[in-house]
Write a protein that holds these residues in place. Structure first.
Motif, PDB file in Angstrom:
ATOM      1  N   THR A 234       0.855  -1.198   0.000  1.00  0.00           N
ATOM      2  CA  THR A 234       0.000   0.000   0.000  1.00  0.00           C
ATOM      3  C   THR A 234       0.885   1.241   0.000  1.00  0.00           C
ATOM      4  N   GLU A 235       0.264   2.383  -0.218  1.00  0.00           N
ATOM      5  CA  GLU A 235       1.007   3.645  -0.161  1.00  0.00           C
ATOM      6  C   GLU A 235       1.603   3.837   1.250  1.00  0.00           C
TER       7      GLU A 235
ATOM      8  N   ASP B 102      -3.466  -8.942  -5.464  1.00  0.00           N
ATOM      9  CA  ASP B 102      -3.096  -7.521  -5.330  1.00  0.00           C
ATOM     10  C   ASP B 102      -1.736  -7.196  -5.948  1.00  0.00           C
TER      11      ASP B 102
END
Length: 449
Positions: free
Chosen positions: A308-309, A345
């Motif tokens: 994720t960021e 993902d």
């Protein structure tokens, strides 16, 4: 006189092994040719670390076949080990050897010349428990010598195919390492880079002997050796005993390459790395107590599946806080056959490249900050090559891995010289030549005569 040409893809270990294979051909009376010219035998040492590595390997093999359709084309290395059938299927490939039995390469070449039947000499690497001895008394490049001390890896990180290409951890006999180090010093090398697939893991398969002991023995038993550099070491392998050896040695350089891969514990867990960021930070703190000026370079993978960021920013902040002196940043690349390639993902290319760009900008900034600490200092440099743009200027590395450009002369290549850093920067630091460091051996002869 028969001729041979080589092409090496991939890592330092491959380059070392190509040199070792060349020694065998040299002893058999072969002349070495450039890869782009016509030769009787072509040896392609392949890489398989990414799918792109496979693709590049195939392209190079086809180039050799086109160059001389009558030549013996021999393919070795990691791609040959993991996909022998795929390599054998390329028209024009005559011999396939994996990452073991390279010492038999000339026998295979002679067998092929006699029988004209393709040879697949790849065996199950997972059954191999012995380090394959391959001697390299000198290198085509005359400034830094590599010395391979171990083979294989037991880690099985989820993104990595290498244990399947190289097998499990095998350490080289310490006496062989010392012998070869002495041989390299006798050939004129001032710096030796210890290299392997999992270099710092050396000794985990030996009784009563470990990496710290090897470093100690190299330090004490190889007269004339000026620099020992460790190509790469995992945080978990930087034991207090290793730190103690580093502290006492005046040969082991002030530079360690410690792969981080991610500064986020959740990503490290998905990667199946064997440490946390807290542990990594603690080891760096301990190292810096002993070496306040240590250069720490690292590898980082961005865009690992599910990153994720926030996780990326954890990595970004960790790198900034820990003041790495330079990073090698890689966008995550799917490697068929690894658990990570099957993870959900997967991150899109655009996001990956944006993260690569941001980390490279940070790396450049950190590299400049690190270099600026040495402005006005006199450091020891081994000139490696002429600067292509400016006549009379040469490029070399300090012990703490600063790349320096300074005025020198051709005969100084491979020697140890003192250079004052006049203008720190990145990728180059500008320096001015101070003097050549005389050889002890030469000095003692002069003193006694």
């Amino acid at each position: 006189m028969p001729t041979v040409a080589f092409h090496t893809l991939g890592c330092k270990v491959n380059h070392y092994e190509t040199e070792a294979i060349w020694q065998l051909f040299k002893k058999a009376g072969y002349e070495r040719k450039e890869f782009e010219s016509r030769a009787d035998v072509y040896v392609i040492n392949t890489c398989t670390v990414t799918n792109t590595g496979d693709k590049k390997s195939r392209q190079v093999i086809r180039r050799a076949v086109r160059r001389n359709p009558d030549a013996v084309v021999c393919v070795t290395g990691c791609y040959a080990q993991t996909s022998p059938a795929e390599v054998m299927a390329i028209p024009g490939v005559d011999i396939v050897i994996g990452t073991q039995d390279r010492h038999k390469i000339l026998d295979y070449v002679e067998q092929f010349q006699r029988e004209r039947q393709p040879i697949n000499a790849v065996h199950n690497i997972m059954k191999t428990r012995v380090f394959e001895e391959m001697d390299v008394p000198a290198f085509t490049d005359r400034t830094r010598a590599s010395l391979k001390i171990q083979e294989g890896c037991n880690n099985f990180c989820t993104f990595c195919i290498i244990p399947w290409a190289r097998g499990l951890m095998r350490s080289r006999d310490p006496q062989e390492i010392i012998r070869q180090a002495r041989q390299l010093v006798a050939a004129g090398y001032k710096e030796i880079v210890l290299t392997g697939i999992h270099t710092g893991g050396y000794g985990t398969d030996l009784k009563d002997y470990n990496f710290a002991a090897l470093l100690r023995d190299l330090d004490e038993q190889v007269p004339g050796l000026k620099r020992i550099r460790i190509s790469s070491i995992e945080a978990s392998q930087i034991t207090d005993e290793v730190i103690d050896v580093l502290k006492r040695s005046d040969k082991i350089v002030r530079h360690l390459h410690i792969p981080l891969q991610s500064g986020s514990n959740t990503v490290l867990k998905r990667m199946r790395r064997k440490y946390t960021v807290e542990f990594f930070a603690e080891r760096l703190a301990r190292l810096r107590e002993v070496f306040p000026e240590l250069a720490v370079t690292s590898d980082v993978i961005v865009g690992f599946p599910g990153e994720t960021e926030d996780e990326f920013m954890e990595t970004y902040h960790f790198i900034r806080e820990q003041r790495f002196s330079e990073l090698h940043v890689f966008p995550y690349s799917k490697r068929t056959g690894t658990p990570a390639a099957r993870m959900p993902d997967q991150i899109d290319e655009e996001t990956k490249h944006d993260r690569v760009r941001r980390l490279i900008a940070l790396s450049d900034q950190l590299a400049k900050e690190y270099a600026s600490r040495f402005e006005g200092q006199v450091l020891e440099v081994i000139p490696e090559e002429r600067d292509k743009e400016e006549p009379g200027m040469y490029i070399g590395y300090t012990d703490n891995y600063l790349k320096v450009r300074f005025p020198a002369a051709e005969e100084m290549i491979g020697e140890l010289v003192k250079v004052k850093i006049t203008k720190p920067g990145y990728p180059y630091n500008e320096g001015e030549f101070v003097r050549v460091v005389p050889d002890e051996a030469v000095r003692s002869v002069k003193l006694s005569s």
